[in-house]
Design a protein around this motif. Structure first.
Motif, PDB file in Angstrom:
ATOM      1  N   ALA A 199       0.970  -1.261   0.114  1.00 33.21           N
ATOM      2  CA  ALA A 199      -0.059   0.014  -0.135  1.00 33.21           C
ATOM      3  C   ALA A 199       0.924   1.267  -0.002  1.00 33.21           C
ATOM      4  N   THR A 200       1.841   1.150   0.813  1.00 36.38           N
ATOM      5  CA  THR A 200       2.707   2.616   0.963  1.00 36.38           C
ATOM      6  C   THR A 200       3.494   2.611  -0.416  1.00 36.38           C
ATOM      7  N   GLN A 218      12.298  13.958  -1.991  1.00 33.53           N
ATOM      8  CA  GLN A 218      10.948  14.471  -1.666  1.00 33.53           C
ATOM      9  C   GLN A 218      11.162  15.174  -0.433  1.00 33.53           C
ATOM     10  N   ASP A 219      10.186  16.371  -0.887  1.00 33.48           N
ATOM     11  CA  ASP A 219       9.977  17.445   0.413  1.00 33.48           C
ATOM     12  C   ASP A 219       9.014  16.571   1.565  1.00 33.48           C
ATOM     13  N   PRO A 220       9.508  16.843   2.779  1.00 34.82           N
ATOM     14  CA  PRO A 220       8.822  16.013   3.793  1.00 34.82           C
ATOM     15  C   PRO A 220       7.379  16.308   4.021  1.00 34.82           C
ATOM     16  N   ASP A 221       6.848  17.511   3.553  1.00 35.88           N
ATOM     17  CA  ASP A 221       5.407  17.881   3.303  1.00 35.88           C
ATOM     18  C   ASP A 221       4.748  17.012   2.519  1.00 35.88           C
ATOM     19  N   VAL A 222       5.611  16.759   1.191  1.00 31.91           N
ATOM     20  CA  VAL A 222       4.760  16.148   0.359  1.00 31.91           C
ATOM     21  C   VAL A 222       4.684  14.503   0.653  1.00 31.91           C
ATOM     22  N   LEU A 223       5.600  13.934   1.274  1.00 32.59           N
ATOM     23  CA  LEU A 223       5.523  12.620   2.094  1.00 32.59           C
ATOM     24  C   LEU A 223       4.518  12.338   3.189  1.00 32.59           C
ATOM     25  N   ALA A 224       4.518  13.542   3.743  1.00 31.33           N
ATOM     26  CA  ALA A 224       3.280  13.513   4.987  1.00 31.33           C
ATOM     27  C   ALA A 224       1.993  13.614   4.319  1.00 31.33           C
ATOM     28  N   GLU A 225       1.643  14.240   3.293  1.00 35.83           N
ATOM     29  CA  GLU A 225       0.411  14.215   2.393  1.00 35.83           C
ATOM     30  C   GLU A 225       0.185  12.986   1.719  1.00 35.83           C
ATOM     31  N   VAL A 227       1.794   9.569   2.598  1.00 34.11           N
ATOM     32  CA  VAL A 227       1.551   8.456   3.486  1.00 34.11           C
ATOM     33  C   VAL A 227       1.141   8.802   4.619  1.00 34.11           C
ATOM     34  N   GLY A 228       0.800  10.030   5.023  1.00 30.33           N
ATOM     35  CA  GLY A 228       0.482  10.255   6.615  1.00 30.33           C
ATOM     36  C   GLY A 228       1.691  11.056   7.297  1.00 30.33           C
ATOM     37  N   GLU A 229       1.498  11.727   8.262  1.00 33.87           N
ATOM     38  CA  GLU A 229       2.388  12.713   8.826  1.00 33.87           C
ATOM     39  C   GLU A 229       3.764  11.547   9.403  1.00 33.87           C
ATOM     40  N   SER A 230       3.186  10.647  10.238  1.00 36.36           N
ATOM     41  CA  SER A 230       4.054   9.819  11.140  1.00 36.36           C
ATOM     42  C   SER A 230       5.053   9.121   9.964  1.00 36.36           C
ATOM     43  N   ALA A 231       4.493   8.457   9.100  1.00 38.66           N
ATOM     44  CA  ALA A 231       4.937   7.465   8.182  1.00 38.66           C
ATOM     45  C   ALA A 231       5.844   8.372   7.155  1.00 38.66           C
ATOM     46  N   GLY A 232       5.538   9.519   6.867  1.00 36.93           N
ATOM     47  CA  GLY A 232       6.123  10.460   6.010  1.00 36.93           C
ATOM     48  C   GLY A 232       7.425  11.055   6.738  1.00 36.93           C
ATOM     49  N   LEU A 238      14.633   7.861   7.490  1.00 41.96           N
ATOM     50  CA  LEU A 238      15.161   6.394   6.838  1.00 41.96           C
ATOM     51  C   LEU A 238      15.628   6.675   5.443  1.00 41.96           C
ATOM     52  N   SER A 239      15.362   7.298   4.746  1.00 39.48           N
ATOM     53  CA  SER A 239      16.058   7.419   3.254  1.00 39.48           C
ATOM     54  C   SER A 239      17.351   8.136   3.474  1.00 39.48           C
ATOM     55  N   ARG A 240      17.658   8.707   4.489  1.00 44.65           N
ATOM     56  CA  ARG A 240      18.953   9.453   4.578  1.00 44.65           C
ATOM     57  C   ARG A 240      19.873   8.602   5.715  1.00 44.65           C
TER      58      ARG A 240
END
Length: 471
Positions: A199-200, A218-225, A227-232, A238-240
């Motif tokens: 799903a993710t 990716q920008d963290p705000d885009v990731l939060a939007e 997959v959700g704030e916590s997962a983003g 983790l990508s870093r």
């Protein structure tokens, strides 16, 4: 990169001293180890009924496309030559204890994740200066004691160590130095990050994120939007390669149990009560192996329409008395409101305690409100699956093999032919291979159970390895 991320990155280790060890194709490898005729051949371990699911596929079976979590019926079509066996958890537990004990010699900080994998923190032991040498040595000791292959990854974080052990399979070792992390991580598919499931992954693909390198851009705000704030936030870090989770030794097991998916839906009070008894007895065998007792009994019921209900019964004191716990299992199953056909039944014991109150049945019956009697049922969450303990069941006396009590792979013994394992049973004829880990491969042999009864016995590995533990 924000201030907190910079600060956490600065706290990362400077050496790859976290190990992740994972036994290769563990259940299938144990079966191949214990059954010489299966070595080098495709093996599927899991549910053998029409609704069974593959727990583990050997590497030989994976070549044909079979894999874990696949319906067994499909895996059989993909690998028609594979031996299909029911799990033998007592054997797996015996091998697991040896593996964990060897890993524990590296450091007091050992975190088992499951029966076949664990993290080790070498900074808490004498091997921090040379993680590769420590990993080579422990892999050799595990192979010498068990005959099994364990793949190990090493990195300065749990993230890198886990991904490295996956990359090292089968039967490999990969140490990722801090300066090599980007080269290692960035080309990987985003699914390589633990916790990124279908799903993710699908959500990330919609924003053109397919690799760890894509994720890092990716920008963290885009990731939060997406997959959700916590997962983003987690994926951004983790990508870093930023992962400060410590290796934390786990506590005592919190539950034991068993569950069974029926080949055809069952219905009717008598049939369901008998099924609850069967599953409860399997769970009781597991509890006996664990030792002690339980205070909470949970029943899990999945109906024909896949609706799943769990209910629990809580005792006044922890109990190890089989009759008390079995009675509680029936009450919990009744509280689930069984009014339709049942696809799956599970019974599990929670709030385990090493000290159990023994309820003695002085009068031959039980009265409501007696010590250890169940309290009112309350809802509970779904529980994990476990398996019966043949050793515990055997303490009640020898059990003879018959068609109803058979399953492929079960350990049996003949007075003159010795130990072997069940291929299948049809009526009063059993097909058996009389072989053990220490014998040459054997051909299948048909035994008439009326003239040559076979006794169900504990796995030989469980006996031998336990004797080694006690030596």
């Amino acid at each position: 990169m924000d201030h907190d991320l910079l600060a956490d990155a600065a706290r990362q280790r400077s050496r790859p001293t976290i190990l992740h060890a994972d036994a290769d194709s563990f259940f299938a490898a144990v079966e191949q180890r214990d059954k010489p005729s299966l070595r080098g051949k495709p093996v599927l371990v899991g549910g053998t009924g029409g609704r069974g699911v593959v727990s583990t596929a050997s590497y030989e079976a994976r070549v044909s496309g079979a894999r874990s979590a696949m319906p067994m019926s499909r895996a059989r079509r993909l690998a028609p030559a594979a031996a299909v066996l029911s799990p033998r958890f007592e054997a797996y537990s015996a091998y697991s204890r040896v593996i964990m004990r060897e890993l524990g010699t590296l450091s007091e900080l050992l975190e088992p994740l499951s029966i076949d994998e664990a993290f080790v923190d070498l900074d808490a032991g004498p091997h921090a200066d040379d993680p590769a040498a420590a990993a080579v040595a422990v892999r050799a000791r595990i192979r010498e004691r068990t005959g099994l292959a364990v793949s190990i990854g090493a990195g300065r974080s749990k993230l890198v160590a886990k991904i490295a052990s996956d990359a090292a399979k089968p039967d490999g070792l990969l140490v990722v130095a801090p300066e090599d992390e980007d080269e290692f991580l960035l080309p990987l598919p985003v699914r390589a990050i633990p916790g990124v499931g279908p799903a993710t992954s699908a959500a990330l693909e919609r924003i053109d994120v397919r690799t760890v390198a894509d994720l890092r851009r990716q920008d963290p705000d885009v990731l939060a939007e997406t997959v959700g704030e916590s997962a983003g936030v987690s994926l951004y870090r983790l990508s870093r390669g930023v992962d400060l989770r410590p290796v934390a030794p786990s506590g005592e097991r919190k539950s034991v149990g068993a569950e069974r998916t029926f080949a055809a839906d069952i219905f009717g009070d008598a049939t369901i009560r008998a099924a609850v008894d069967t599953v409860a007895d399997e769970a009781l065998g597991r509890l006996e192996t664990h030792g002690g007792g339980a205070r909470t009994v949970v029943a899990k019921v999945r109906f024909a329409d896949f609706t799943t209900v769990t209910r629990s019964v809580t005792l006044t004191h922890p109990s190890g008395d089989p009759a008390t716990l079995r009675e509680a299992a029936h009450q919990a199953a009744h509280a689930a409101g069984i009014t339709d056909s049942v696809r799956l039944l599970g019974v599990s014991f929670h709030n385990l305690s090493p000290h159990a109150q023994l309820t003695l049945d002085w009068d031959g019956d039980r009265t409501p409100g007696a010590a250890g009697a169940p309290a009112a049922a309350t809802p509970s969450d779904d529980v994990p699956r476990f398996s019966p303990s043949p050793r515990a069941a055997g303490r009640a006396g020898p059990r003879l093999l018959d068609e109803a009590g058979s399953r492929p792979g079960l350990d049996v013994e003949h007075p003159t032919l010795g130990r072997g394992w069940v291929v299948h049973v049809r009526g009063r004829e059993a097909t058996v291979r009389f072989e053990t880990v220490d014998t040459p491969p054997a051909r299948s042999r048909v035994v008439d159970l009326d003239t040559d009864p076979l006794t169900i016995v504990p796995p030989l590995a469980a006996i031998v390895l336990e004797e080694d533990e006690g030596a």
